[in-house]
Design a protein around this motif. Sequence first.
Motif, PDB file in Angstrom:
ATOM      1  N   SER A 213     103.589 110.846  47.337  1.00  0.00           N
ATOM      2  CA  SER A 213     103.883 111.023  48.766  1.00  0.00           C
ATOM      3  C   SER A 213     103.504 109.796  49.590  1.00  0.00           C
ATOM      4  CB  SER A 213     103.162 112.254  49.305  1.00  0.00           C
ATOM      5  OG  SER A 213     101.750 112.080  49.269  1.00  0.00           O
ATOM      6  N   LYS A 214     102.654 108.941  49.041  1.00  0.00           N
ATOM      7  CA  LYS A 214     102.230 107.738  49.766  1.00  0.00           C
ATOM      8  C   LYS A 214     102.792 106.459  49.150  1.00  0.00           C
ATOM      9  CE  LYS A 214      97.884 109.652  51.545  1.00  0.00           C
ATOM     10  NZ  LYS A 214      96.403 109.469  51.636  1.00  0.00           N
ATOM     11  N   THR A 215     103.724 106.596  48.220  1.00  0.00           N
ATOM     12  CA  THR A 215     104.367 105.433  47.618  1.00  0.00           C
ATOM     13  C   THR A 215     105.565 105.030  48.465  1.00  0.00           C
ATOM     14  OG1 THR A 215     103.678 106.039  45.373  1.00  0.00           O
ATOM     15  CG2 THR A 215     105.557 104.552  45.574  1.00  0.00           C
ATOM     16  N   GLU A 216     105.609 103.775  48.891  1.00  0.00           N
ATOM     17  CA  GLU A 216     106.671 103.317  49.775  1.00  0.00           C
ATOM     18  C   GLU A 216     107.145 101.929  49.372  1.00  0.00           C
ATOM     19  OE1 GLU A 216     106.273 104.394  54.132  1.00  0.00           O
ATOM     20  OE2 GLU A 216     104.171 104.391  53.538  1.00  0.00           O
ATOM     21  N   LEU A 217     108.375 101.614  49.767  1.00  0.00           N
ATOM     22  CA  LEU A 217     108.928 100.267  49.615  1.00  0.00           C
ATOM     23  C   LEU A 217     109.399  99.806  50.983  1.00  0.00           C
ATOM     24  CD1 LEU A 217     109.847  97.867  47.856  1.00  0.00           C
ATOM     25  CD2 LEU A 217     112.043  99.049  47.597  1.00  0.00           C
ATOM     26  N   LEU A 218     108.854  98.708  51.472  1.00  0.00           N
ATOM     27  CA  LEU A 218     109.213  98.170  52.780  1.00  0.00           C
ATOM     28  C   LEU A 218     109.913  96.827  52.600  1.00  0.00           C
ATOM     29  CD1 LEU A 218     105.862  98.805  54.724  1.00  0.00           C
ATOM     30  CD2 LEU A 218     107.840 100.325  54.533  1.00  0.00           C
TER      31      LEU A 218
ATOM     32  N   GLN B 131      99.041  96.945  46.511  1.00  0.00           N
ATOM     33  CA  GLN B 131     100.256  96.445  47.131  1.00  0.00           C
ATOM     34  C   GLN B 131     100.835  95.341  46.247  1.00  0.00           C
ATOM     35  OE1 GLN B 131      97.204  95.882  49.238  1.00  0.00           O
ATOM     36  NE2 GLN B 131      97.292  98.083  49.604  1.00  0.00           N
TER      37      GLN B 131
ATOM     38  N   THR C  80     114.301  94.649  43.287  1.00  0.00           N
ATOM     39  CA  THR C  80     113.990  96.077  43.153  1.00  0.00           C
ATOM     40  C   THR C  80     113.821  96.459  41.682  1.00  0.00           C
ATOM     41  OG1 THR C  80     116.370  96.603  43.227  1.00  0.00           O
ATOM     42  CG2 THR C  80     115.136  96.747  45.290  1.00  0.00           C
TER      43      THR C  80
ATOM     44  N   ALA D 224     117.525 100.476  46.560  1.00  0.00           N
ATOM     45  CA  ALA D 224     116.204 101.098  46.653  1.00  0.00           C
ATOM     46  C   ALA D 224     115.642 101.408  45.268  1.00  0.00           C
ATOM     47  CB  ALA D 224     116.287 102.381  47.474  1.00  0.00           C
TER      48      ALA D 224
ATOM     49  N   MET E 118     105.770  96.779  48.010  1.00  0.00           N
ATOM     50  CA  MET E 118     105.597  98.079  47.354  1.00  0.00           C
ATOM     51  C   MET E 118     104.163  98.555  47.593  1.00  0.00           C
ATOM     52  SD  MET E 118     106.177  98.980  43.295  1.00  0.00           S
ATOM     53  CE  MET E 118     105.008  97.704  42.736  1.00  0.00           C
TER      54      MET E 118
ATOM     55  N   ASP F  19      93.959 101.546  46.733  1.00  0.00           N
ATOM     56  CA  ASP F  19      95.284 101.166  47.229  1.00  0.00           C
ATOM     57  C   ASP F  19      95.733  99.876  46.548  1.00  0.00           C
ATOM     58  OD1 ASP F  19      95.547 103.273  49.125  1.00  0.00           O
ATOM     59  OD2 ASP F  19      94.189 102.188  50.451  1.00  0.00           O
TER      60      ASP F  19
ATOM     61  N   ASP G 138      99.351 104.212  46.086  1.00  0.00           N
ATOM     62  CA  ASP G 138      98.073 104.849  46.401  1.00  0.00           C
ATOM     63  C   ASP G 138      97.691 105.780  45.259  1.00  0.00           C
ATOM     64  OD1 ASP G 138      95.957 105.740  48.532  1.00  0.00           O
ATOM     65  OD2 ASP G 138      96.850 107.607  47.807  1.00  0.00           O
TER      66      ASP G 138
END
Length: 236
Positions: free
Chosen positions: A213-218, A175, A189, A235, A77, A173, A80
């Motif tokens: 806009s910069k929040t992501e899950l990889l 993570q 999740t 997700a 996760m 930032d 930002d």
Amino acid sequence: MDVNDAASYRPISNLSFLSKIVEKVVDARLTEHVESHRLLPRFQSAYRPFHSTETAVVSILNDMITAVDSGRIGALMLLDLSAAFDTIDHSVLLDILYRRFGITGKALGWFSAFLSDGHQTVHFGGTASDDTTLLFGVPQGSVVGPKVFSQYAEDVADIFRQHNIHHNLFADDMQGHSSSLLKDAVTVTTQLSSCAKNICDWCEAKRLQLNASKTELLWFGTASRLPLSHLMSSAI
């Protein structure tokens, strides 16, 4: 960046050469105090000796490779903060320096003076706005500014630990990552979602804001362990 978007611009601070020399002295003493008493989280990698983007990337990469090699899948996760250095609440910061970092007396008074009596104007199209006193933020380009942000935000590590989420912090930032068997992906999740919710609450208390806009899950794993339909239903 879009020149017509106000969010593309950051304040420019006019700092004297003499002030930066004084800040260098304060920075050296603050760093010695923080490091000798181990007051920052282990995985805070910014603005510290021997802690860099390289150490942060190596740590995350190692954890993800270890998870995949052990037959698990990994979830990372990425969070930002928006204009984090500009939204630091001075009163909250001084309380943190006193309560969590043991800075008192003249040293705390110096930080109070450093943060106070800042002014800002906006120039656009040959016109300048009224002079405004700054009640939030640290000077861009200062020596001490980025360092005190590390102190301001260090307790977010407590939230990751409460949710049993491995984490790395680098300036503004964050993570968080975890791993599980494929059949437990929904549990992961849910765990990350709950952690992100608490971090949003933490941001509100600190006058910080997550950048959606910069929040992501990889996801990390082998092709056989990452069926797309399963992960789409899991997700955050």
